[in-house]
Design an enzyme around this catalytic site. Structure first.
Site, PDB file in Angstrom:
ATOM      1  N   ASN A 187       0.869  -1.182   0.000  1.00 35.26           N
ATOM      2  CA  ASN A 187       0.000   0.000   0.000  1.00 35.26           C
ATOM      3  C   ASN A 187       0.906   1.233   0.000  1.00 35.26           C
ATOM      4  O   ASN A 187       1.500   1.559   1.023  1.00 35.26           O
ATOM      5  CB  ASN A 187      -0.891  -0.043   1.258  1.00 35.26           C
ATOM      6  CG  ASN A 187      -1.716   1.214   1.432  1.00 35.26           C
ATOM      7  OD1 ASN A 187      -1.806   2.046   0.531  1.00 35.26           O
ATOM      8  ND2 ASN A 187      -2.332   1.361   2.602  1.00 35.26           N
ATOM      9  N   TRP A 188       0.995   1.880  -1.147  1.00 36.53           N
ATOM     10  CA  TRP A 188       1.930   3.011  -1.272  1.00 36.53           C
ATOM     11  C   TRP A 188       1.351   4.298  -0.677  1.00 36.53           C
ATOM     12  O   TRP A 188       2.040   5.327  -0.647  1.00 36.53           O
ATOM     13  CB  TRP A 188       2.310   3.221  -2.750  1.00 36.53           C
ATOM     14  CG  TRP A 188       3.052   2.068  -3.361  1.00 36.53           C
ATOM     15  CD1 TRP A 188       3.454   0.920  -2.728  1.00 36.53           C
ATOM     16  CD2 TRP A 188       3.507   1.946  -4.722  1.00 36.53           C
ATOM     17  NE1 TRP A 188       4.114   0.094  -3.614  1.00 36.53           N
ATOM     18  CE2 TRP A 188       4.164   0.698  -4.842  1.00 36.53           C
ATOM     19  CE3 TRP A 188       3.408   2.762  -5.850  1.00 36.53           C
ATOM     20  CZ2 TRP A 188       4.721   0.254  -6.042  1.00 36.53           C
ATOM     21  CZ3 TRP A 188       3.972   2.321  -7.048  1.00 36.53           C
ATOM     22  CH2 TRP A 188       4.624   1.079  -7.149  1.00 36.53           C
ATOM     23  N   LYS A 189       0.102   4.265  -0.266  1.00 39.07           N
ATOM     24  CA  LYS A 189      -0.546   5.439   0.351  1.00 39.07           C
ATOM     25  C   LYS A 189      -0.321   6.689  -0.508  1.00 39.07           C
ATOM     26  O   LYS A 189      -0.244   6.588  -1.726  1.00 39.07           O
ATOM     27  CB  LYS A 189      -0.044   5.634   1.786  1.00 39.07           C
ATOM     28  CG  LYS A 189      -0.177   4.365   2.629  1.00 39.07           C
ATOM     29  CD  LYS A 189      -0.037   4.629   4.090  1.00 39.07           C
ATOM     30  CE  LYS A 189      -0.042   3.315   4.839  1.00 39.07           C
ATOM     31  NZ  LYS A 189      -0.056   3.487   6.281  1.00 39.07           N
ATOM     32  N   HIS A 216      -9.526   0.823   5.141  1.00 39.11           N
ATOM     33  CA  HIS A 216      -8.250   1.036   5.827  1.00 39.11           C
ATOM     34  C   HIS A 216      -8.483   1.937   7.040  1.00 39.11           C
ATOM     35  O   HIS A 216      -9.310   2.856   6.994  1.00 39.11           O
ATOM     36  CB  HIS A 216      -7.252   1.669   4.861  1.00 39.11           C
ATOM     37  CG  HIS A 216      -5.851   1.655   5.388  1.00 39.11           C
ATOM     38  ND1 HIS A 216      -5.416   2.558   6.326  1.00 39.11           N
ATOM     39  CD2 HIS A 216      -4.807   0.829   5.136  1.00 39.11           C
ATOM     40  CE1 HIS A 216      -4.139   2.285   6.624  1.00 39.11           C
ATOM     41  NE2 HIS A 216      -3.754   1.243   5.908  1.00 39.11           N
ATOM     42  N   GLU A 222      -6.914   4.336   8.173  1.00 36.71           N
ATOM     43  CA  GLU A 222      -6.749   5.772   7.915  1.00 36.71           C
ATOM     44  C   GLU A 222      -8.026   6.356   7.324  1.00 36.71           C
ATOM     45  O   GLU A 222      -8.390   7.505   7.605  1.00 36.71           O
ATOM     46  CB  GLU A 222      -5.538   5.996   6.984  1.00 36.71           C
ATOM     47  CG  GLU A 222      -4.224   5.792   7.743  1.00 36.71           C
ATOM     48  CD  GLU A 222      -3.074   5.290   6.906  1.00 36.71           C
ATOM     49  OE1 GLU A 222      -3.115   5.386   5.674  1.00 36.71           O
ATOM     50  OE2 GLU A 222      -2.104   4.782   7.512  1.00 36.71           O
ATOM     51  N   GLU A 268      -5.442  -5.448  10.523  1.00 35.80           N
ATOM     52  CA  GLU A 268      -4.409  -4.436  10.747  1.00 35.80           C
ATOM     53  C   GLU A 268      -4.677  -3.726  12.076  1.00 35.80           C
ATOM     54  O   GLU A 268      -5.463  -2.760  12.123  1.00 35.80           O
ATOM     55  CB  GLU A 268      -4.439  -3.398   9.629  1.00 35.80           C
ATOM     56  CG  GLU A 268      -4.174  -3.961   8.257  1.00 35.80           C
ATOM     57  CD  GLU A 268      -3.590  -2.900   7.332  1.00 35.80           C
ATOM     58  OE1 GLU A 268      -2.469  -3.095   6.876  1.00 35.80           O
ATOM     59  OE2 GLU A 268      -4.243  -1.881   7.122  1.00 35.80           O
ATOM     60  N   GLY A 324       2.295   1.807  10.888  1.00 29.19           N
ATOM     61  CA  GLY A 324       3.218   2.939  10.776  1.00 29.19           C
ATOM     62  C   GLY A 324       3.943   3.271  12.065  1.00 29.19           C
ATOM     63  O   GLY A 324       4.591   4.313  12.171  1.00 29.19           O
ATOM     64  N   SER A 371       3.348  -2.667  10.394  1.00 31.51           N
ATOM     65  CA  SER A 371       4.800  -2.709  10.594  1.00 31.51           C
ATOM     66  C   SER A 371       5.420  -4.044  10.191  1.00 31.51           C
ATOM     67  O   SER A 371       6.321  -4.547  10.861  1.00 31.51           O
ATOM     68  CB  SER A 371       5.138  -2.346  12.054  1.00 31.51           C
ATOM     69  OG  SER A 371       4.738  -1.016  12.320  1.00 31.51           O
ATOM     70  N   GLY A 413       2.747  -1.305   4.399  1.00 30.97           N
ATOM     71  CA  GLY A 413       2.761   0.122   4.119  1.00 30.97           C
ATOM     72  C   GLY A 413       4.186   0.609   3.885  1.00 30.97           C
ATOM     73  O   GLY A 413       4.732   0.499   2.792  1.00 30.97           O
ATOM     74  N   GLY A 414       4.819   1.100   4.949  1.00 28.36           N
ATOM     75  CA  GLY A 414       6.138   1.723   4.847  1.00 28.36           C
ATOM     76  C   GLY A 414       7.164   0.880   4.095  1.00 28.36           C
ATOM     77  O   GLY A 414       7.908   1.403   3.255  1.00 28.36           O
TER      78      GLY A 414
END
Ligand code: PEP
Length: 252
Positions: free
Chosen positions: A9-11, A95, A97, A167, A173, A213, A234-235
């Protein structure tokens, strides 16, 4: 046998040229003999460009969100059909977010899941508890509410076009992943819940990803758990040198 799925997920990251570069690095790096299915989710504006870059590879394209209507006066929104037209196979929905920053409710997410699966796409349906909810021992209640709300009116046949991503919000994150034991406990609970809402066959076939993470050094342990069928990353999906070892988690 459930095929593992590793989704990046490149957000809200990366320009067009940066997106293409990352996609090409992943494409070159995964080779042909990787066991996992690999998915990348760039920003909307990079979907078709990244789609062209990964054409002919085993990488599938995902969108990070969508609107549940097919068309109409919905300024700024994108429909599942348009995402399919742009080359997507998957759409990430619910998600944390989006739930937190954009106030998305279980019923709105439910409408999106119906629209996405109805358009022939696969929904990656995200759920997860906050730290406060975990400390108050509400994890299973929260997840049960999110699953029941998100899957309201979704029939057994449609479950083949759905992936769940657990998640925990406190792990996203933060660099603080759930332990393999914590994650497996929840994944086992979710598989039992799906068996009770649907049937054993549907539950056994369902892929349940872990997200929060995931890094090259914890992927193998998390993914060796019996009910963890992949990762939403993610990251660590923003650099090929981090993402590729996660895709090859069996060999690390
Ligand atoms: C995510 O945003 O879905 C996620 C899991 O992020 P991270 O891997 O950075 O925790």
């Amino acid at each position: 046998m459930r095929r593992p799925l590793i989704a990046g997920n490149w957000k809200l990251h990366k320009t067009l040229s940066e997106s293409v570069q990352l996609a090409e690095e992943i494409k070159a790096g995964i080779g042909r003999d990787h066991e996992a299915e690999v998915v990348v989710a760039p920003v909307f504006t990079a979907l078709t460009t990244v789609g062209a870059a990964i054409r002919g590879s085993a990488i599938a394209l995902a969108a990070q969100n969508c609107y549940p209507e097919a068309q109409g006066a919905f300024t700024g929104e994108v429909s599942p059909l348009l995402l399919k037209d742009a080359g997507c196979r998957y759409v990430i929905l619910g998600h944390s977010e989006r739930r937190r920053l954009f106030n998305e409710s279980d019923s709105f997410i439910n409408a999106k899941i119906k629209a996405v699966t109805g358009a022939g796409l696969i929904a990656i349906f995200c759920i997860g508890e906050t730290l406060e909810e975990r400390l108050e021992e509400k994890t299973f209640d929260v997840l049960s509410r999110q699953v029941r709300g998100g899957l309201q009116g979704i029939g057994t046949d449609t479950m083949a076009r759905l992936v769940i991503a657990y998640e925990p919000v406190w792990a996203i994150g933060t660099g603080k992943n759930a332990t393999a034991g914590q994650a497996q406990e929840v994944h086992g609970f979710l598989r039992d819940l799906i068996a009770s809402l649907y049937d054993a066959k549907t539950s056994e076939a369902l892929r349940i990803l872990y997200g929060g993470s995931v890094k090259p050094d914890n992927a193998a342990e998390l993914l060796s758990q019996k009910d963890i069928d992949g990762a939403l990353v993610g990251g660590a999906s923003l650099k090929a040198s981090d993402f590729l070892p996660i895709v090859r988690f069996r060999q690390t």
